[in-house]
Design a protein around this motif. Structure first.
Motif, PDB file in Angstrom:
ATOM      1  N   THR A  30       0.829  -1.206   0.000  1.00  0.00           N
ATOM      2  CA  THR A  30       0.000   0.000   0.000  1.00  0.00           C
ATOM      3  C   THR A  30       0.865   1.259   0.000  1.00  0.00           C
ATOM      4  OG1 THR A  30      -1.784  -1.151   1.153  1.00  0.00           O
ATOM      5  CG2 THR A  30      -1.787   1.266   1.250  1.00  0.00           C
ATOM      6  N   GLU A  31       1.901   1.267   0.838  1.00  0.00           N
ATOM      7  CA  GLU A  31       2.783   2.428   0.889  1.00  0.00           C
ATOM      8  C   GLU A  31       3.577   2.584  -0.401  1.00  0.00           C
ATOM      9  OE1 GLU A  31       5.191   2.413   4.407  1.00  0.00           O
ATOM     10  OE2 GLU A  31       3.461   2.553   5.745  1.00  0.00           O
ATOM     11  N   ARG A  32       3.983   1.470  -0.993  1.00  0.00           N
ATOM     12  CA  ARG A  32       4.692   1.549  -2.274  1.00  0.00           C
ATOM     13  C   ARG A  32       3.784   2.112  -3.358  1.00  0.00           C
ATOM     14  NH1 ARG A  32       7.581  -4.122  -3.342  1.00  0.00           N
ATOM     15  NH2 ARG A  32       8.174  -3.052  -5.261  1.00  0.00           N
ATOM     16  N   SER A  33       2.523   1.662  -3.379  1.00  0.00           N
ATOM     17  CA  SER A  33       1.570   2.161  -4.367  1.00  0.00           C
ATOM     18  C   SER A  33       1.328   3.662  -4.190  1.00  0.00           C
ATOM     19  CB  SER A  33       0.257   1.393  -4.256  1.00  0.00           C
ATOM     20  OG  SER A  33      -0.703   1.899  -5.145  1.00  0.00           O
ATOM     21  N   THR A  34       1.178   4.096  -2.928  1.00  0.00           N
ATOM     22  CA  THR A  34       0.961   5.514  -2.660  1.00  0.00           C
ATOM     23  C   THR A  34       2.154   6.343  -3.113  1.00  0.00           C
ATOM     24  OG1 THR A  34      -0.457   4.994  -0.769  1.00  0.00           O
ATOM     25  CG2 THR A  34       0.513   7.194  -0.830  1.00  0.00           C
ATOM     26  N   LEU A  35       3.364   5.846  -2.868  1.00  0.00           N
ATOM     27  CA  LEU A  35       4.580   6.542  -3.282  1.00  0.00           C
ATOM     28  C   LEU A  35       4.650   6.648  -4.804  1.00  0.00           C
ATOM     29  CD1 LEU A  35       7.320   7.768  -2.365  1.00  0.00           C
ATOM     30  CD2 LEU A  35       8.284   5.454  -2.565  1.00  0.00           C
ATOM     31  N   ARG A  36       4.372   5.552  -5.497  1.00  0.00           N
ATOM     32  CA  ARG A  36       4.403   5.554  -6.972  1.00  0.00           C
ATOM     33  C   ARG A  36       3.388   6.532  -7.549  1.00  0.00           C
ATOM     34  NH1 ARG A  36       4.786  -0.205  -6.518  1.00  0.00           N
ATOM     35  NH2 ARG A  36       2.545  -0.363  -6.768  1.00  0.00           N
ATOM     36  N   ARG A  37       2.175   6.462  -7.059  1.00  0.00           N
ATOM     37  CA  ARG A  37       1.111   7.315  -7.590  1.00  0.00           C
ATOM     38  C   ARG A  37       1.393   8.795  -7.350  1.00  0.00           C
ATOM     39  NH1 ARG A  37      -4.635   5.278  -7.876  1.00  0.00           N
ATOM     40  NH2 ARG A  37      -4.492   3.055  -8.204  1.00  0.00           N
ATOM     41  N   GLY A  38       1.885   9.110  -6.147  1.00  0.00           N
ATOM     42  CA  GLY A  38       2.193  10.499  -5.851  1.00  0.00           C
ATOM     43  C   GLY A  38       3.273  11.052  -6.758  1.00  0.00           C
ATOM     44  N   MET A  39       4.319  10.256  -6.985  1.00  0.00           N
ATOM     45  CA  MET A  39       5.393  10.703  -7.867  1.00  0.00           C
ATOM     46  C   MET A  39       4.894  10.814  -9.306  1.00  0.00           C
ATOM     47  SD  MET A  39       8.455  11.754  -7.933  1.00  0.00           S
ATOM     48  CE  MET A  39       8.978  11.257  -6.279  1.00  0.00           C
ATOM     49  N   ALA A  40       4.079   9.862  -9.725  1.00  0.00           N
ATOM     50  CA  ALA A  40       3.558   9.895 -11.093  1.00  0.00           C
ATOM     51  C   ALA A  40       2.682  11.131 -11.314  1.00  0.00           C
ATOM     52  CB  ALA A  40       2.770   8.629 -11.396  1.00  0.00           C
ATOM     53  N   ARG A  41       1.847  11.456 -10.352  1.00  0.00           N
ATOM     54  CA  ARG A  41       0.986  12.642 -10.491  1.00  0.00           C
ATOM     55  C   ARG A  41       1.836  13.911 -10.613  1.00  0.00           C
ATOM     56  NH1 ARG A  41      -2.207  13.447  -5.866  1.00  0.00           N
ATOM     57  NH2 ARG A  41      -3.549  14.840  -7.064  1.00  0.00           N
ATOM     58  N   ARG A  42       2.886  13.993  -9.824  1.00  0.00           N
ATOM     59  CA  ARG A  42       3.779  15.165  -9.888  1.00  0.00           C
ATOM     60  C   ARG A  42       4.435  15.279 -11.264  1.00  0.00           C
ATOM     61  NH1 ARG A  42       8.927  15.994  -5.782  1.00  0.00           N
ATOM     62  NH2 ARG A  42       9.991  17.645  -6.950  1.00  0.00           N
ATOM     63  N   ILE A  43       4.950  14.163 -11.776  1.00  0.00           N
ATOM     64  CA  ILE A  43       5.653  14.173 -13.057  1.00  0.00           C
ATOM     65  C   ILE A  43       4.692  14.467 -14.204  1.00  0.00           C
ATOM     66  CG2 ILE A  43       6.809  12.635 -14.713  1.00  0.00           C
ATOM     67  CD1 ILE A  43       8.252  11.426 -12.207  1.00  0.00           C
ATOM     68  N   VAL A  44       3.535  13.812 -14.197  1.00  0.00           N
ATOM     69  CA  VAL A  44       2.556  14.040 -15.264  1.00  0.00           C
ATOM     70  C   VAL A  44       2.078  15.488 -15.259  1.00  0.00           C
ATOM     71  CG1 VAL A  44       0.242  13.449 -16.094  1.00  0.00           C
ATOM     72  CG2 VAL A  44       1.831  11.633 -15.414  1.00  0.00           C
ATOM     73  N   ALA A  45       1.832  16.040 -14.078  1.00  0.00           N
ATOM     74  CA  ALA A  45       1.386  17.433 -13.991  1.00  0.00           C
ATOM     75  C   ALA A  45       2.421  18.381 -14.580  1.00  0.00           C
ATOM     76  CB  ALA A  45       1.099  17.801 -12.533  1.00  0.00           C
ATOM     77  N   ARG A  46       3.701  18.144 -14.272  1.00  0.00           N
ATOM     78  CA  ARG A  46       4.762  18.986 -14.840  1.00  0.00           C
ATOM     79  C   ARG A  46       4.814  18.826 -16.355  1.00  0.00           C
ATOM     80  NH1 ARG A  46       7.422  23.075 -13.406  1.00  0.00           N
ATOM     81  NH2 ARG A  46       9.464  22.291 -14.029  1.00  0.00           N
ATOM     82  N   GLN A  47       4.688  17.582 -16.818  1.00  0.00           N
ATOM     83  CA  GLN A  47       4.797  17.332 -18.250  1.00  0.00           C
ATOM     84  C   GLN A  47       3.640  17.963 -19.019  1.00  0.00           C
ATOM     85  OE1 GLN A  47       7.502  15.883 -19.456  1.00  0.00           O
ATOM     86  NE2 GLN A  47       6.890  15.915 -21.597  1.00  0.00           N
ATOM     87  N   LEU A  48       2.453  17.945 -18.447  1.00  0.00           N
ATOM     88  CA  LEU A  48       1.262  18.456 -19.133  1.00  0.00           C
ATOM     89  C   LEU A  48       0.954  19.916 -18.800  1.00  0.00           C
ATOM     90  CD1 LEU A  48      -1.177  15.417 -18.834  1.00  0.00           C
ATOM     91  CD2 LEU A  48       0.333  16.017 -20.742  1.00  0.00           C
TER      92      LEU A  48
END
Length: 202
Positions: A30-48
């Motif tokens: 669960t913590e790994r999933s939360t970490l992945r999703r949070g980082m992905a949201r940050r990166i996608v937001a910057r990219q878009l």
């Protein structure tokens, strides 16, 4: 293929992989999933060029992550976490990314390898075998993620060939052609980390 260590870096073109040291120590899935999703949201937001709260990540029926919001971006997403490293891959075609740590103490599970991979691994100098296995396994994991099957697809049913320190090829009898992928090594807390990414055209 573009590689970045900075989560705030914007890729000039895709595909791109972000390998970010988080210094986090997730204790469970669960913590790994939360970490992945949070980082992905940050990166996608910057990219878009949008806000993080406007980015939502979901999963398809097979469990593969997908960009749920914003919609109709045409982007494919792949995520991985290992030893505090988060990998986020973005591309216009299906892709897979994996991160593995080199474990010099572990014996490679040869029964999970294709016969060609077993032969190639036995030809590697003993003190380099753990590193070579990790590169093979990261590539195999990336490939089945790109397919969307995960290891419901038997890992010994296709073969990875290590072409160089930074490239590999996948030969799969059920695919119309061989696919190539990229490899990268990095250090994290004194441990060597291997990352692999592959893009599969539709």
């Amino acid at each position: 293929m573009h590689w970045f260590d900075d989560a705030d870096a914007i890729a000039p073109a895709l595909p791109a992989i972000w390998l970010v040291r988080t210094h986090a120590a997730p204790r469970n899935l669960t913590e790994r999933s939360t970490l992945r999703r949070g980082m992905a949201r940050r990166i996608v937001a910057r990219q878009l060029g949008c806000r993080e709260e406007d980015v939502a990540i979901a999963h398809d029926a097979a469990g593969r992550p997908l960009l749920d919001l914003p919609r109709e971006t045409g982007l494919h997403l792949s995520l991985a976490t290992r030893a505090g490293i988060v990998a986020v891959g973005l591309a216009r075609q299906p892709l897979g990314v994996d991160v593995e740590r080199v474990d010099v103490q572990a014996a490679p599970p040869r029964d999970l390898l294709h016969p060609d991979e077993r032969r190639a691994l036995m030809e590697v100098d003993t003190n380099q075998r753990a590193r070579s296995f990790t590169r093979l396994w990261a590539a195999k994991e990336a490939y089945v993620k790109a397919l969307g099957s995960g290891f419901r697809r038997a890992p010994e049913s296709f073969a990875v060939s290590l072409l160089s320190e930074t490239a590999f090829r996948v030969t799969d009898a059920s695919a119309p052609a061989a696919f190539t992928g990229a490899l990268r090594a990095m250090k994290n807390g004194g441990h060597e980390i291997m990352a692999a990414a592959i893009v599969v055209t539709s």
